[in-house]
Structure formats: C-alpha cells, structure tokens
Design a protein around this motif. Structure first.
Motif, PDB file in Angstrom:
ATOM      1  N   GLY A 169       0.842  -1.184   0.000  1.00  0.00           N
ATOM      2  CA  GLY A 169       0.000   0.000   0.000  1.00  0.00           C
ATOM      3  C   GLY A 169       0.879   1.235   0.000  1.00  0.00           C
ATOM      4  N   GLU A 170       0.336   2.354  -0.450  1.00  0.00           N
ATOM      5  CA  GLU A 170       1.102   3.597  -0.500  1.00  0.00           C
ATOM      6  C   GLU A 170       0.185   4.794  -0.264  1.00  0.00           C
ATOM      7  N   SER A 171       0.760   5.850   0.313  1.00  0.00           N
ATOM      8  CA  SER A 171       0.106   7.153   0.399  1.00  0.00           C
ATOM      9  C   SER A 171       0.934   8.148  -0.389  1.00  0.00           C
ATOM     10  N   PHE A 172       0.262   9.126  -1.024  1.00  0.00           N
ATOM     11  CA  PHE A 172       0.934  10.065  -1.920  1.00  0.00           C
ATOM     12  C   PHE A 172       0.679  11.512  -1.524  1.00  0.00           C
ATOM     13  N   LEU A 173       1.688  12.340  -1.770  1.00  0.00           N
ATOM     14  CA  LEU A 173       1.517  13.792  -1.781  1.00  0.00           C
ATOM     15  C   LEU A 173       2.185  14.298  -3.053  1.00  0.00           C
ATOM     16  N   ALA A 174       1.378  14.597  -4.063  1.00  0.00           N
ATOM     17  CA  ALA A 174       1.883  15.083  -5.349  1.00  0.00           C
ATOM     18  C   ALA A 174       1.935  16.604  -5.318  1.00  0.00           C
ATOM     19  N   PHE A 175       2.937  17.177  -6.001  1.00  0.00           N
ATOM     20  CA  PHE A 175       3.087  18.631  -5.945  1.00  0.00           C
ATOM     21  C   PHE A 175       3.746  19.167  -7.205  1.00  0.00           C
ATOM     22  N   ARG A 192       5.448   6.860 -10.373  1.00  0.00           N
ATOM     23  CA  ARG A 192       4.486   5.962  -9.739  1.00  0.00           C
ATOM     24  C   ARG A 192       4.970   4.520  -9.630  1.00  0.00           C
ATOM     25  N   ILE A 193       5.946   4.111 -10.428  1.00  0.00           N
ATOM     26  CA  ILE A 193       6.303   2.691 -10.400  1.00  0.00           C
ATOM     27  C   ILE A 193       7.727   2.422  -9.919  1.00  0.00           C
ATOM     28  N   PHE A 194       8.613   3.433  -9.869  1.00  0.00           N
ATOM     29  CA  PHE A 194       9.996   3.210  -9.428  1.00  0.00           C
ATOM     30  C   PHE A 194      10.064   3.340  -7.909  1.00  0.00           C
ATOM     31  N   ARG A 195      10.607   2.310  -7.256  1.00  0.00           N
ATOM     32  CA  ARG A 195      10.745   2.327  -5.804  1.00  0.00           C
ATOM     33  C   ARG A 195      12.110   1.777  -5.406  1.00  0.00           C
ATOM     34  N   VAL A 196      12.546   2.149  -4.205  1.00  0.00           N
ATOM     35  CA  VAL A 196      13.866   1.751  -3.719  1.00  0.00           C
ATOM     36  C   VAL A 196      13.749   1.316  -2.268  1.00  0.00           C
ATOM     37  N   GLN A 197      14.560   0.339  -1.888  1.00  0.00           N
ATOM     38  CA  GLN A 197      14.575  -0.148  -0.510  1.00  0.00           C
ATOM     39  C   GLN A 197      15.994  -0.517  -0.122  1.00  0.00           C
ATOM     40  N   ALA A 198      16.358  -0.224   1.116  1.00  0.00           N
ATOM     41  CA  ALA A 198      17.677  -0.576   1.634  1.00  0.00           C
ATOM     42  C   ALA A 198      17.580  -1.920   2.346  1.00  0.00           C
ATOM     43  N   VAL A 211      -0.027   1.224  -7.572  1.00  0.00           N
ATOM     44  CA  VAL A 211      -1.126   0.916  -6.659  1.00  0.00           C
ATOM     45  C   VAL A 211      -1.903   2.193  -6.369  1.00  0.00           C
ATOM     46  N   SER A 212      -3.143   2.032  -5.951  1.00  0.00           N
ATOM     47  CA  SER A 212      -3.961   3.178  -5.552  1.00  0.00           C
ATOM     48  C   SER A 212      -3.492   3.689  -4.206  1.00  0.00           C
ATOM     49  N   GLY A 213      -3.611   4.980  -4.001  1.00  0.00           N
ATOM     50  CA  GLY A 213      -3.186   5.566  -2.740  1.00  0.00           C
ATOM     51  C   GLY A 213      -4.175   5.299  -1.624  1.00  0.00           C
ATOM     52  N   GLY A 214      -3.700   5.397  -0.382  1.00  0.00           N
ATOM     53  CA  GLY A 214      -4.568   5.262   0.770  1.00  0.00           C
ATOM     54  C   GLY A 214      -4.850   3.815   1.118  1.00  0.00           C
ATOM     55  N   THR A 215      -6.135   3.478   1.217  1.00  0.00           N
ATOM     56  CA  THR A 215      -6.518   2.145   1.680  1.00  0.00           C
ATOM     57  C   THR A 215      -6.393   1.084   0.597  1.00  0.00           C
ATOM     58  N   GLY A 216      -6.019   1.483  -0.639  1.00  0.00           N
ATOM     59  CA  GLY A 216      -5.860   0.502  -1.695  1.00  0.00           C
ATOM     60  C   GLY A 216      -4.765  -0.496  -1.369  1.00  0.00           C
ATOM     61  N   GLN A 217      -5.048  -1.773  -1.532  1.00  0.00           N
ATOM     62  CA  GLN A 217      -4.102  -2.826  -1.232  1.00  0.00           C
ATOM     63  C   GLN A 217      -3.944  -3.689  -2.480  1.00  0.00           C
ATOM     64  N   THR A 218      -2.715  -3.961  -2.856  1.00  0.00           N
ATOM     65  CA  THR A 218      -2.436  -4.707  -4.074  1.00  0.00           C
ATOM     66  C   THR A 218      -1.432  -5.807  -3.779  1.00  0.00           C
ATOM     67  N   ARG A 219      -1.764  -7.020  -4.208  1.00  0.00           N
ATOM     68  CA  ARG A 219      -0.824  -8.129  -4.086  1.00  0.00           C
ATOM     69  C   ARG A 219       0.022  -8.176  -5.350  1.00  0.00           C
ATOM     70  N   VAL A 220       1.329  -8.064  -5.187  1.00  0.00           N
ATOM     71  CA  VAL A 220       2.253  -8.036  -6.313  1.00  0.00           C
ATOM     72  C   VAL A 220       3.094  -9.301  -6.298  1.00  0.00           C
ATOM     73  N   THR A 221       3.020 -10.098  -7.358  1.00  0.00           N
ATOM     74  CA  THR A 221       3.835 -11.292  -7.479  1.00  0.00           C
ATOM     75  C   THR A 221       5.114 -10.967  -8.256  1.00  0.00           C
ATOM     76  N   SER A 222       6.117 -11.831  -8.100  1.00  0.00           N
ATOM     77  CA  SER A 222       7.431 -11.548  -8.665  1.00  0.00           C
ATOM     78  C   SER A 222       7.406 -11.419 -10.181  1.00  0.00           C
ATOM     79  N   ASP A 223       6.451 -12.082 -10.851  1.00  0.00           N
ATOM     80  CA  ASP A 223       6.422 -12.012 -12.316  1.00  0.00           C
ATOM     81  C   ASP A 223       5.891 -10.678 -12.814  1.00  0.00           C
ATOM     82  N   LEU A 224       5.342  -9.843 -11.910  1.00  0.00           N
ATOM     83  CA  LEU A 224       4.789  -8.548 -12.304  1.00  0.00           C
ATOM     84  C   LEU A 224       5.724  -7.392 -11.978  1.00  0.00           C
TER      85      LEU A 224
END
Length: 350
Positions: free
Chosen positions: A106-112, A219-225, A307-320
């Motif tokens: 899930g994600e929350s957004f603040l676009a500007f 919207r689709i690029f993400r990073v994690q340590a 994914v949709s912002g807020g309460t939207g929940q999306t299951r993402v599998t490795s092939d996607l």
C-alpha cells in the motif's frame, strides 16, 4: 494523467497549424552530454533543499497491522520550460505475508508542483529583489487524510541561503481542507537567496512523451535498503542523451553518495511502452560526480505495477515486477522491464 497546454491567440494557432503540421513532434529528442549534466546537477540541487516528513508509527487497517517501509521523495520536470513536479510516497507492507504468493503493498501520496516565478519584485519596495518559488499540492494525485492520521505527509522546501535551515521554509501537506484551521497546507510561496540555479531551464528539448514517462516512473519506481526498510530515499528522474533513454539518480537518506540508473525504452508504432532495459551505471572515477554511482550502501530497486493511494491494497507477485540490486564496488547486468505487464491494469499506456 495530467497534461499542460498553452492558450494561444487565434493567429498563433493558425500559424502552428499551417507551419508546424508538416513535421510532427518526435517522441523524444537527442540531448547533449552538457544538457543531461545540467539536468542532473539541477535536480540534485533541488533535492538538497527538499525534505519529507511522513508516517510516524504503525497503523491498523481492518485488523491488519501495516509496517512502514520507507519515505521516498521523487522529483522531475513538469514541462520543457524548467518547472518541476514531485511525488512524496509513504509505503507500507503487511508483515508475515507469504512472499511465495506475492506481497501485499500500500502507498500514500503527496503530489506537488514547483513553479519558479518570473517576478522578483516583492510587495515591499524597500526589500531587495529576490527569486521566488511556489509549492502547490495536486489534490487529484494525492492521498488526502484527516487530522491525526498516521498517513500524514508533509513536504518542505528551503529557499534560504542557509543550508538545512528549518525556518523560512515552504510547506505543504496532505491534510484535508476540513482539518482544524491552519493545519491543512495546500500551497506556499516564498523568496530566497538559495534559489539560484533553479529558476532557469537547462534546455527546452523535453517532449510530451518524455513528460509521460517521467510521470509513470514517479508511480512505479521504488527503492529499498536491505536490512533497513524504513530508510528513506530521494530520487531524481530526467532524460538521458539518446532519445527514449531516461536517467534515475537515487540518494539514500542518511548515507553518502548516490546510485545512477539508466532506462532505455522500446515503444510500438503508436508510442506505447513495450519493454525497457534497466541498468546501474558504473562507479564514479576519482573526482567525478555526474553520470556514475558512488553510494556506499547496498540498495534494491524495483519497478512495481502502480497501486492506488490510501486504503488501496495490491498483491504483487514476482512475475509482475522488475528488480535490480546495487552493491558498492560491483556493476550488475541489466534487467528487462515489461511495461505491458507493469501497466496492464491501468489506462495509461494507450
């Protein structure tokens, strides 16, 4: 998806129809190395002045405790005349999820928008002329929340000549306008001596297609340590030298250096995204700062279906999803991204 159009007088429109229709605008123009370097340095300077505050604690949603992943601040260009836009993202994940079946995200957004002003004369004529800039949230692309929500996001911009100043900053947040008086901040404008270099464009060669790609990557690029999923990152998205080539610079918060990535796209005859080759640029030679990687910590990079912002929940599998990892001192092989699958459940790709 947002598009900006200029309002033209009738004689100007007639001239464009008569003279400009002979050659349609290319999807993407070639850029010089100097133009790319200018964009990279300009966005790096902007990120130095931007900061984000986000979710402070875990939140419970439908009897499920969501663990905060990270805060990511992405910036890019909103048009070819040197204006900027950005997206602050707070991500979370359902802990204990069966990764073999995918991850619930899930994600929350603040676009500007960030709009440098042409005006330098202020209300008080006794004050020195100063560059000024406006910071405005885009509500249709943001997750608006009530006062006290753990999903609150705030973006700050320091326009002053003092590095890391906490006073005199511009501020917006994603609180609903119905929040108690004075808490919701949807726009702010301030002058400052630290805005030099941010108020003029590096070039005017960006196209509408470039802008579309910038928005998609936000919207689709993400990073994690690895080992520290709550570590935040700042991300700059801009063009590369070759047409249909895009650059992403990632600056991990609290660590030195950056990781530079390159994305070369393939499109069909209608301009729809097909595939992309994503690679990490090699380490920086002595004294180099642009067009190379210099971070001292490992980082994992992902292209996820949006994914949709807020309460939207999306299951993402490795092939996607597409994943590539950075470790200091190494340069991994490029990976291929399938944009037909990444954007298959959206209306964004044609």
């Amino acid at each position: 998806m947002r598009r900006r159009f200029a309002v033209l007088p009738l004689f100007g429109l007639t001239y464009i129809l008569a003279a400009g229709s002979v050659a349609a605008q290319p999807l993407s123009n070639p850029l010089t190395s100097e133009q790319v370097a200018c964009n990279e340095a300009q966005l790096a300077g902007l990120l130095d002045r931007l900061s984000v505050d986000a979710i402070h604690h875990q939140t419970t949603e439908q009897s499920q405790t969501w663990a905060v992943l990270s805060r990511i601040l992405l910036v890019t260009y909103s048009n070819r005349f040197g204006f900027f836009e950005g997206l602050a993202v707070a991500g979370w994940i359902a802990p204990g999820d069966d990764t073999a079946e995918g991850t619930v995200r899930g994600e929350s957004f603040l676009a500007f928008d960030l709009n440098p002003s042409i005006r330098t004369t202020l209300a008080n004529p006794a004050r020195q002329r100063l560059a000024q800039i406006s910071l405005m949230r885009e509500e249709t692309s943001s997750t608006l929340v009530g006062s006290g929500s753990p999903e609150t996001l705030a973006v700050f911009l320091n326009p002053t000549a003092v590095p890391n100043a906490t006073s005199g900053r511009l501020e917006i947040n994603n609180l609903q306008t119905a929040a108690p008086s004075g808490q919701a901040r949807s726009a702010d404008t301030k002058p400052g001596r630290g805005l030099a270099g941010l108020t003029s464009p590096c070039h005017t060669e960006l196209t509408d297609f470039d802008r579309f790609v910038f928005e998609v990557l936000e919207r689709i690029f993400r990073v994690q340590a690895p080992g520290n999923p709550a570590r935040g990152s700042k991300v700059a998205i801009f063009r590369g030298e070759e047409p249909l080539t895009y650059r992403v610079d990632v600056y991990p918060v609290g660590a030195k250096g950056k990781v530079a990535l390159d994305l070369a796209l393939q499109v069909d005859g209608e301009g729809r995204l097909q595939t992309g080759s994503l690679r990490i640029l090699p380490g920086c030679a002595a004294g180099a700062q642009l067009g190379c990687s210099s971070a001292g910590i490992p980082l994992d990079f992902f292209l996820f279906p949006p994914v949709s912002g807020g309460t939207g929940q999306t299951r993402v599998t490795s092939d996607l999803m597409t994943e590539i990892s950075f470790k200091p001192g190494t340069t991994p092989s490029p990976v291929t991204a399938d944009f037909i699958r990444l954007l298959g459940k959206t209306l964004w790709n044609g």
